[in-house]
Scaffold this active site. Structure first.
Site, PDB file in Angstrom:
ATOM      1  N   ALA A 189       0.802  -1.221   0.000  1.00 47.95           N
ATOM      2  CA  ALA A 189       0.000   0.000   0.000  1.00 47.95           C
ATOM      3  C   ALA A 189       0.837   1.275   0.000  1.00 47.95           C
ATOM      4  O   ALA A 189       0.438   2.298  -0.552  1.00 47.95           O
ATOM      5  CB  ALA A 189      -0.947   0.007   1.201  1.00 47.95           C
ATOM      6  N   PRO A 232      -4.961   6.143   0.546  1.00 46.16           N
ATOM      7  CA  PRO A 232      -4.521   5.793   1.904  1.00 46.16           C
ATOM      8  C   PRO A 232      -4.243   4.310   2.054  1.00 46.16           C
ATOM      9  O   PRO A 232      -4.831   3.483   1.360  1.00 46.16           O
ATOM     10  CB  PRO A 232      -5.712   6.206   2.779  1.00 46.16           C
ATOM     11  CG  PRO A 232      -6.887   6.170   1.870  1.00 46.16           C
ATOM     12  CD  PRO A 232      -6.377   6.534   0.503  1.00 46.16           C
ATOM     13  N   ASP A 233      -3.302   3.983   2.952  1.00 46.58           N
ATOM     14  CA  ASP A 233      -3.054   2.571   3.215  1.00 46.58           C
ATOM     15  C   ASP A 233      -4.041   2.096   4.282  1.00 46.58           C
ATOM     16  O   ASP A 233      -4.948   2.806   4.670  1.00 46.58           O
ATOM     17  CB  ASP A 233      -1.595   2.332   3.627  1.00 46.58           C
ATOM     18  CG  ASP A 233      -1.248   2.959   4.974  1.00 46.58           C
ATOM     19  OD1 ASP A 233      -2.158   3.519   5.613  1.00 46.58           O
ATOM     20  OD2 ASP A 233      -0.088   2.876   5.372  1.00 46.58           O
ATOM     21  N   PHE A 234      -3.852   0.880   4.746  1.00 49.08           N
ATOM     22  CA  PHE A 234      -4.802   0.307   5.701  1.00 49.08           C
ATOM     23  C   PHE A 234      -4.362   0.458   7.148  1.00 49.08           C
ATOM     24  O   PHE A 234      -5.159   0.691   8.023  1.00 49.08           O
ATOM     25  CB  PHE A 234      -5.002  -1.189   5.390  1.00 49.08           C
ATOM     26  CG  PHE A 234      -6.003  -1.428   4.292  1.00 49.08           C
ATOM     27  CD1 PHE A 234      -7.108  -2.217   4.517  1.00 49.08           C
ATOM     28  CD2 PHE A 234      -5.846  -0.847   3.051  1.00 49.08           C
ATOM     29  CE1 PHE A 234      -8.050  -2.448   3.519  1.00 49.08           C
ATOM     30  CE2 PHE A 234      -6.773  -1.066   2.044  1.00 49.08           C
ATOM     31  CZ  PHE A 234      -7.872  -1.867   2.279  1.00 49.08           C
ATOM     32  N   ARG A 235      -3.047   0.312   7.391  1.00 55.50           N
ATOM     33  CA  ARG A 235      -2.622   0.136   8.783  1.00 55.50           C
ATOM     34  C   ARG A 235      -1.965   1.340   9.438  1.00 55.50           C
ATOM     35  O   ARG A 235      -1.660   1.303  10.609  1.00 55.50           O
ATOM     36  CB  ARG A 235      -1.681  -1.073   8.867  1.00 55.50           C
ATOM     37  CG  ARG A 235      -2.437  -2.363   8.670  1.00 55.50           C
ATOM     38  CD  ARG A 235      -1.573  -3.584   8.677  1.00 55.50           C
ATOM     39  NE  ARG A 235      -2.403  -4.772   8.661  1.00 55.50           N
ATOM     40  CZ  ARG A 235      -3.018  -5.230   7.585  1.00 55.50           C
ATOM     41  NH1 ARG A 235      -2.865  -4.614   6.439  1.00 55.50           N
ATOM     42  NH2 ARG A 235      -3.780  -6.306   7.647  1.00 55.50           N
ATOM     43  N   GLN A 265       0.512  -5.831  -4.081  1.00 52.55           N
ATOM     44  CA  GLN A 265      -0.638  -6.150  -3.240  1.00 52.55           C
ATOM     45  C   GLN A 265      -1.742  -5.107  -3.450  1.00 52.55           C
ATOM     46  O   GLN A 265      -2.806  -5.216  -2.860  1.00 52.55           O
ATOM     47  CB  GLN A 265      -0.207  -6.176  -1.768  1.00 52.55           C
ATOM     48  CG  GLN A 265       0.752  -7.301  -1.435  1.00 52.55           C
ATOM     49  CD  GLN A 265       1.331  -7.171  -0.028  1.00 52.55           C
ATOM     50  OE1 GLN A 265       2.260  -6.411   0.199  1.00 52.55           O
ATOM     51  NE2 GLN A 265       0.782  -7.921   0.907  1.00 52.55           N
ATOM     52  N   ASN A 266      -1.453  -4.107  -4.285  1.00 50.91           N
ATOM     53  CA  ASN A 266      -2.415  -3.033  -4.522  1.00 50.91           C
ATOM     54  C   ASN A 266      -3.419  -3.405  -5.608  1.00 50.91           C
ATOM     55  O   ASN A 266      -3.158  -4.257  -6.453  1.00 50.91           O
ATOM     56  CB  ASN A 266      -1.683  -1.741  -4.897  1.00 50.91           C
ATOM     57  CG  ASN A 266      -0.807  -1.242  -3.763  1.00 50.91           C
ATOM     58  OD1 ASN A 266      -1.035  -1.587  -2.602  1.00 50.91           O
ATOM     59  ND2 ASN A 266       0.201  -0.461  -4.079  1.00 50.91           N
ATOM     60  N   ILE A 267      -4.560  -2.725  -5.574  1.00 51.73           N
ATOM     61  CA  ILE A 267      -5.654  -3.062  -6.489  1.00 51.73           C
ATOM     62  C   ILE A 267      -6.025  -1.874  -7.369  1.00 51.73           C
ATOM     63  O   ILE A 267      -7.076  -1.860  -7.988  1.00 51.73           O
ATOM     64  CB  ILE A 267      -6.892  -3.537  -5.686  1.00 51.73           C
ATOM     65  CG1 ILE A 267      -7.301  -2.478  -4.645  1.00 51.73           C
ATOM     66  CG2 ILE A 267      -6.619  -4.873  -4.999  1.00 51.73           C
ATOM     67  CD1 ILE A 267      -8.584  -2.802  -3.879  1.00 51.73           C
ATOM     68  N   ASP A 268      -5.125  -0.862  -7.433  1.00 50.49           N
ATOM     69  CA  ASP A 268      -5.478   0.399  -8.085  1.00 50.49           C
ATOM     70  C   ASP A 268      -5.093   0.521  -9.561  1.00 50.49           C
ATOM     71  O   ASP A 268      -5.457   1.477 -10.227  1.00 50.49           O
ATOM     72  CB  ASP A 268      -4.867   1.578  -7.304  1.00 50.49           C
ATOM     73  CG  ASP A 268      -3.385   1.371  -7.009  1.00 50.49           C
ATOM     74  OD1 ASP A 268      -2.639   0.982  -7.929  1.00 50.49           O
ATOM     75  OD2 ASP A 268      -2.972   1.591  -5.853  1.00 50.49           O
ATOM     76  N   HIS A 305      -3.801  -9.245  -5.251  1.00 46.72           N
ATOM     77  CA  HIS A 305      -5.125  -9.043  -4.661  1.00 46.72           C
ATOM     78  C   HIS A 305      -6.158  -8.534  -5.664  1.00 46.72           C
ATOM     79  O   HIS A 305      -7.195  -8.008  -5.278  1.00 46.72           O
ATOM     80  CB  HIS A 305      -5.016  -8.080  -3.471  1.00 46.72           C
ATOM     81  CG  HIS A 305      -4.175  -8.628  -2.354  1.00 46.72           C
ATOM     82  ND1 HIS A 305      -3.479  -7.832  -1.462  1.00 46.72           N
ATOM     83  CD2 HIS A 305      -3.903  -9.908  -1.985  1.00 46.72           C
ATOM     84  CE1 HIS A 305      -2.825  -8.608  -0.613  1.00 46.72           C
ATOM     85  NE2 HIS A 305      -3.064  -9.867  -0.913  1.00 46.72           N
ATOM     86  N   CYS A 334     -26.045  -6.955 -13.253  1.00 52.28           N
ATOM     87  CA  CYS A 334     -25.846  -7.219 -14.676  1.00 52.28           C
ATOM     88  C   CYS A 334     -27.196  -7.187 -15.394  1.00 52.28           C
ATOM     89  O   CYS A 334     -28.256  -7.241 -14.763  1.00 52.28           O
ATOM     90  CB  CYS A 334     -25.202  -8.602 -14.811  1.00 52.28           C
ATOM     91  SG  CYS A 334     -24.930  -9.155 -16.491  1.00 52.28           S
ATOM     92  N   CYS A 337     -28.371  -9.554 -16.821  1.00 50.23           N
ATOM     93  CA  CYS A 337     -29.016 -10.851 -16.537  1.00 50.23           C
ATOM     94  C   CYS A 337     -29.559 -10.903 -15.106  1.00 50.23           C
ATOM     95  O   CYS A 337     -29.999 -11.952 -14.654  1.00 50.23           O
ATOM     96  CB  CYS A 337     -28.029 -11.993 -16.774  1.00 50.23           C
ATOM     97  SG  CYS A 337     -26.818 -12.197 -15.442  1.00 50.23           S
ATOM     98  N   THR A 373       5.448  -1.926   2.212  1.00 48.91           N
ATOM     99  CA  THR A 373       4.609  -2.971   2.798  1.00 48.91           C
ATOM    100  C   THR A 373       5.104  -3.319   4.196  1.00 48.91           C
ATOM    101  O   THR A 373       6.309  -3.367   4.440  1.00 48.91           O
ATOM    102  CB  THR A 373       4.579  -4.247   1.919  1.00 48.91           C
ATOM    103  OG1 THR A 373       3.931  -5.300   2.632  1.00 48.91           O
ATOM    104  CG2 THR A 373       5.979  -4.693   1.508  1.00 48.91           C
ATOM    105  N   SER A 374       4.166  -3.570   5.089  1.00 46.67           N
ATOM    106  CA  SER A 374       4.512  -3.935   6.471  1.00 46.67           C
ATOM    107  C   SER A 374       4.913  -5.405   6.560  1.00 46.67           C
ATOM    108  O   SER A 374       5.365  -5.865   7.601  1.00 46.67           O
ATOM    109  CB  SER A 374       3.308  -3.683   7.389  1.00 46.67           C
ATOM    110  OG  SER A 374       2.203  -4.470   6.959  1.00 46.67           O
ATOM    111  N   ASN A 418      11.046   0.822   3.540  1.00 44.69           N
ATOM    112  CA  ASN A 418       9.800   1.066   4.274  1.00 44.69           C
ATOM    113  C   ASN A 418      10.100   2.029   5.415  1.00 44.69           C
ATOM    114  O   ASN A 418      11.139   1.928   6.057  1.00 44.69           O
ATOM    115  CB  ASN A 418       9.230  -0.246   4.827  1.00 44.69           C
ATOM    116  CG  ASN A 418       7.740  -0.161   5.081  1.00 44.69           C
ATOM    117  OD1 ASN A 418       6.970   0.236   4.209  1.00 44.69           O
ATOM    118  ND2 ASN A 418       7.313  -0.508   6.281  1.00 44.69           N
TER     119      ASN A 418
END
Length: 237
Positions: free
Chosen positions: A23, A32-35, A102-105, A120, A149, A151, A189-190, A212
């Protein structure tokens, strides 16, 4: 020797660099990150973010899931930062063989990286759970309540939620990339989320670089530890 100088020297000597990021890679793009102190896990909702972003919660309360998802997981104006850009440059020069994220962006691809392994998943891809039809991120943003959808099936983001396994093929490719790397750069990453964090164990070389700001459980294993922001480090190469 200065850490950054050492880092640059190793990049020059390496031809199969792999970057493994979390993140912290995207925080400088405004995501923003999570932790961290002001990350998602420290914000107040009716349920903890870990619960909202779980497979069982998605099935039980899809409307609430999507309310949170649209509000906190989709950053339409985010642009690649210096780290994304420099990694894409290293790939175009034939020095970097893979980015494992690990990012989804989708920011690595937006910056020009071609071989990106998304552990992820990605918010840019969505599929109907009934018929499998593809939908882009705009379809989710423009929809109201639970996106459906044609359907009538519920549309689900191609994001690995808590309680869901990682994609086997992506994992296999990531492990292969790391095990054949001559330099592994781990950044932002942590290293506390498994199984992803354990992938580092597949690296057998002697150029493991950890970048980091805060300490990680793998600091003692690093051949080079740089506790600075990724932007500062990549901005100097």
């Amino acid at each position: 020797m200065d850490e950054i100088l050492q880092f640059k020297e190793w990049i020059e000597k390496s031809n199969r660099i792999v970057f493994f990021g979390g993140a912290g890679v995207s925080t400088e793009s405004g995501i923003p990150d999570f932790r961290s102190v002001d990350g998602l896990y420290h914000q107040k909702y009716d349920y903890p973010p870990e619960q909202i972003l779980s497979h069982s919660f998605f099935l039980k309360k899809p409307e609430y899931f999507y309310q949170f998802y649209r509000d906190k997981m989709l950053y339409t104006n985010a642009k690649p930062n210096i780290t994304h850009t420099k990694l894409a440059e290293l790939e175009s020069l034939g020095k970097l063989s893979a980015v494992i994220t690990q990012n989804i962006d989708g920011l690595h691809q937006k910056a020009g990286s071609k071989n990106v392994l998304e552990l992820h998943g990605s918010v840019l891809r969505n599929h109907c759970m009934k018929c499998g039809k593809f939908y882009d991120m705009d379809s989710i943003i423009k929809s109201n309540g639970i996106p459906r959808c044609e359907c009538t099936g519920v549309i689900k983001p191609d994001v690995v939620l808590y309680e869901e396994p990682l994609d086997e093929e992506v994992m296999t490719r990531a492990i292969h990339a790391i095990s054949s790397a001559d330099m592994l750069i781990v950044g932002g990453t942590s290293l506390s989320v498994y199984p992803a964090a354990g992938f580092i164990d597949y690296y057998t070389g002697n150029r493991l670089v950890l970048i980091n700001k805060s300490a990680t459980p793998y600091d003692s294993q690093a051949d080079l530890l740089i506790q600075q922001s990724l932007g500062d480090v990549f901005g100097s190469i």
